[in-house]
Design a protein around this motif. Structure first.
Motif, PDB file in Angstrom:
ATOM      1  N   ASP A  70       0.847  -1.201   0.000  1.00 20.30           N
ATOM      2  CA  ASP A  70       0.000   0.000   0.000  1.00 20.30           C
ATOM      3  C   ASP A  70       0.882   1.250   0.000  1.00 20.30           C
ATOM      4  OD1 ASP A  70      -2.021  -1.814   0.310  1.00 20.30           O
ATOM      5  OD2 ASP A  70      -2.412  -1.353   2.415  1.00 20.30           O
ATOM      6  N   HIS A  71       0.405   2.303  -0.661  1.00 21.06           N
ATOM      7  CA  HIS A  71       1.150   3.561  -0.685  1.00 21.06           C
ATOM      8  C   HIS A  71       0.203   4.742  -0.474  1.00 21.06           C
ATOM      9  CE1 HIS A  71       4.665   1.468  -2.239  1.00 21.06           C
ATOM     10  NE2 HIS A  71       3.906   0.919  -3.171  1.00 21.06           N
ATOM     11  N   CYS A  82       5.050   9.139  -1.890  1.00 22.13           N
ATOM     12  CA  CYS A  82       4.452   8.222  -0.931  1.00 22.13           C
ATOM     13  C   CYS A  82       4.784   8.718   0.471  1.00 22.13           C
ATOM     14  CB  CYS A  82       5.009   6.822  -1.131  1.00 22.13           C
ATOM     15  SG  CYS A  82       4.353   5.645   0.073  1.00 22.13           S
ATOM     16  N   VAL A  96       4.791   6.721   3.166  1.00 27.46           N
ATOM     17  CA  VAL A  96       5.614   5.763   3.916  1.00 27.46           C
ATOM     18  C   VAL A  96       7.034   6.271   3.689  1.00 27.46           C
ATOM     19  CG1 VAL A  96       6.416   3.371   4.045  1.00 27.46           C
ATOM     20  CG2 VAL A  96       3.989   3.869   3.672  1.00 27.46           C
ATOM     21  N   HIS A 141       9.639   4.517   1.735  1.00 28.39           N
ATOM     22  CA  HIS A 141       9.391   4.473   0.278  1.00 28.39           C
ATOM     23  C   HIS A 141       9.795   5.801  -0.361  1.00 28.39           C
ATOM     24  CE1 HIS A 141       6.030   1.208   0.858  1.00 28.39           C
ATOM     25  NE2 HIS A 141       7.233   0.761   1.130  1.00 28.39           N
ATOM     26  N   LEU A 183      10.335   6.696  -4.157  1.00 27.45           N
ATOM     27  CA  LEU A 183       8.930   6.926  -4.501  1.00 27.45           C
ATOM     28  C   LEU A 183       8.534   8.386  -4.239  1.00 27.45           C
ATOM     29  CD1 LEU A 183       6.246   4.184  -3.832  1.00 27.45           C
ATOM     30  CD2 LEU A 183       5.871   6.333  -5.022  1.00 27.45           C
TER      31      LEU A 183
HETATM   32 CU   LIG Z   1       4.824   3.817  -0.425  1.00 29.18          CU
END
Ligand SMILES: [Cu+2]
Length: 461
Positions: A391-392, A443, A445, A448, A453
């Motif tokens: 999940d992002h 993202c 997170v 990430h 990302l």
């Molecule tokens: Cu992510």
């Protein structure tokens, strides 16, 4: 600790390196901002009977303060960097001018150790937001630098009180000291979870609230990694806003999924009796975890949730879907293995992720190409395609967007700045490109984000 001279107080503005010029104002007036944050290292007790060393905060003496602004009113914030490293402050969800957005090199130079920067902006929207560094982001957030922002509307909905809840984990060992902030193998997957859940830097705090009163709980998930399911037990509660934007109709707070960066405003009707406690609960497969307890106190105020006035929608422009251009974004693995460039804003030294097959090159001067260039005032549909089994939470700076549809589920018509993109999901969202500048798009997170990302969208003036 380095001191601050007037010459080191920098004026706001993209890359403004002009020493503070007092102009016609006296030095005291020129220096007085409405808010002041001192980025600091500190030792603080998170777990009982231990002191966690080398935490980081926006205050030298404790957890990051709640910042309260007023919708439509210009505010100033002096950020003094008393860390021994560079930093920069981003105001998550605020649709403000690009040069105040707090992204290193994209919107301003990093604030070096010992220096200061004055932010000045006018929040157009009311609601619950948050703030955090965008430089050495993983470590600085991991050590504690996440705070809640409340933007008040002119009109009050009729709550007796409000309670910001800064929800996040820390990665601490049994001795209360930090352990490795992440594991590379997790960064290439779902991310590394913390070990100690906290609300406002406390494990399982108890809040005493007037019995029978109406309290606006402002949940802000400022964690680096955790996508969680939250509920309120033991009391009537309604979700009234998500990611700062009021819901068309409040819904019962049975359960809400919140990803890093997301917020929920919950109207809590505190129980009538001191014997009935309410709880904020994180639902986990291996058993629910109580995050905070709401303890009624005193004789019941006898309030009713139906007495609350609806929140006013924020003035986010509606996209013209019939004439919108579609822009595609693919979130997935990184095609190459080159690590992001080393930077005073930190690099994890790995590249795992990419947007449209391009991994972010690091928080360095660049220049980098935008992922897309948008025309000012034009409507766009952004098509997010997640090629990965993780999940992002996809966050766009500077503009809010409306959720349209998904190939996996029915999406509520929410307006947001952070959309949780599920594994292998394709989602379409819409926006009006009404805010000129280079806007970070990444993202949330943080592992990430820091391993590729990330990127930016350019809105031409
Ligand atoms: Cu992510």
């Amino acid at each position: 600790m380095p001191g601050f001279s007037r010459r080191e107080i920098l004026l706001g503005g993209a890359g403004a390196l002009t020493a503070f010029a007092a102009g016609g104002l006296g030095a005291r007036q020129a220096l007085a901002a409405e808010h002041s944050l001192t980025l600091s290292r500190l030792n603080h007790s998170v777990l009982p009977e231990t002191v966690t060393a080398d935490m980081m905060s926006f205050s030298p003496s404790g957890p990051p303060p709640v910042l309260r602004f007023r919708k439509g009113q210009t505010t100033t914030i002096d950020v003094k960097n008393a860390l021994d490293e560079a930093s920069v402050v981003h105001w998550h969800g605020l649709r403000i001018a690009n040069n105040m957005d707090g992204v290193p090199y994209l919107t301003q130079y990093p604030i070096e150790a010992g220096n200061a920067f004055r932010y000045e902006f006018t929040p157009p929207d009311a609601g619950t937001f948050w703030y955090h560094p965008h430089c050495n982001t993983l470590e600085q957030i991991a050590r504690g630098m996440t705070g809640v922002i409340v933007v008040e509307d002119e009109e009050d909905a009729g709550f007796d009180s409000d309670l910001p809840l800064n929800i996040r984990d820390f990665r601490l060992g049994g001795d209360g000291q930090f352990i490795a902030f992440y594991k590379p193998r997790n960064a290439a997957r779902g991310g590394t979870l913390g070990t100690v859940s906290t609300v406002n830097w406390q494990p399982q705090p108890v809040y005493e609230l007037a019995a029978g009163s109406l309290v606006r709980l402002r949940l802000a998930v400022t964690d680096l990694t955790r996508v969680g399911r939250y509920t309120v037990s033991g009391a009537e509660a309604l979700i009234i806003a998500i990611d700062s934007n009021p819901l068309p109709q409040p819904v019962a707070m049975d359960e809400i999924v919140l990803a890093p960066g997301q917020r929920a405003d919950v109207a809590l009707r505190v129980p009538d009796s001191e014997d009935e406690v309410a709880k904020l609960v994180l639902k986990k497969p291996n058993g629910d975890k109580v995050l905070a307890t709401f303890q009624p106190r005193g004789a019941s105020a006898g309030r009713d949730l139906r007495e609350l006035k609806p929140l006013k929608p924020n003035p986010v422009p509606q996209a013209d879907l019939a004439n919108a251009e579609v822009l595609d974004f693919v979130f997935g693995w990184s095609p190459g293995g080159d690590a992001p460039q080393a930077s005073i804003c930190g690099s994890l030294g790995y590249t795992f992720w990419s947007i449209n097959r391009v991994a972010w090159g690091g928080d360095v001067p660049g220049p980098f190409d935008p992922l897309a260039t948008l025309r000012h005032g034009k409507s766009y549909i952004l098509r997010f395609r997640n090629e990965s089994p993780n999940d992002h939470p996809i966050h766009l700076h500077g503009m809010s967007f409306q959720l349209l549809r998904s190939n996996k589920r029915k999406l509520p018509p929410l307006v947001t700045d952070t959309a949780l993109l599920l594994e292998e999901e394709t989602m379409e969202v819409a926006l009006v490109a009404d805010n000129p500048g280079d806007w970070a798009f990444h993202c949330h997170v943080i592992e990430h984000q820091k391993t590729g990302l990330a990127g930016f969208l350019r809105v031409e003036a």
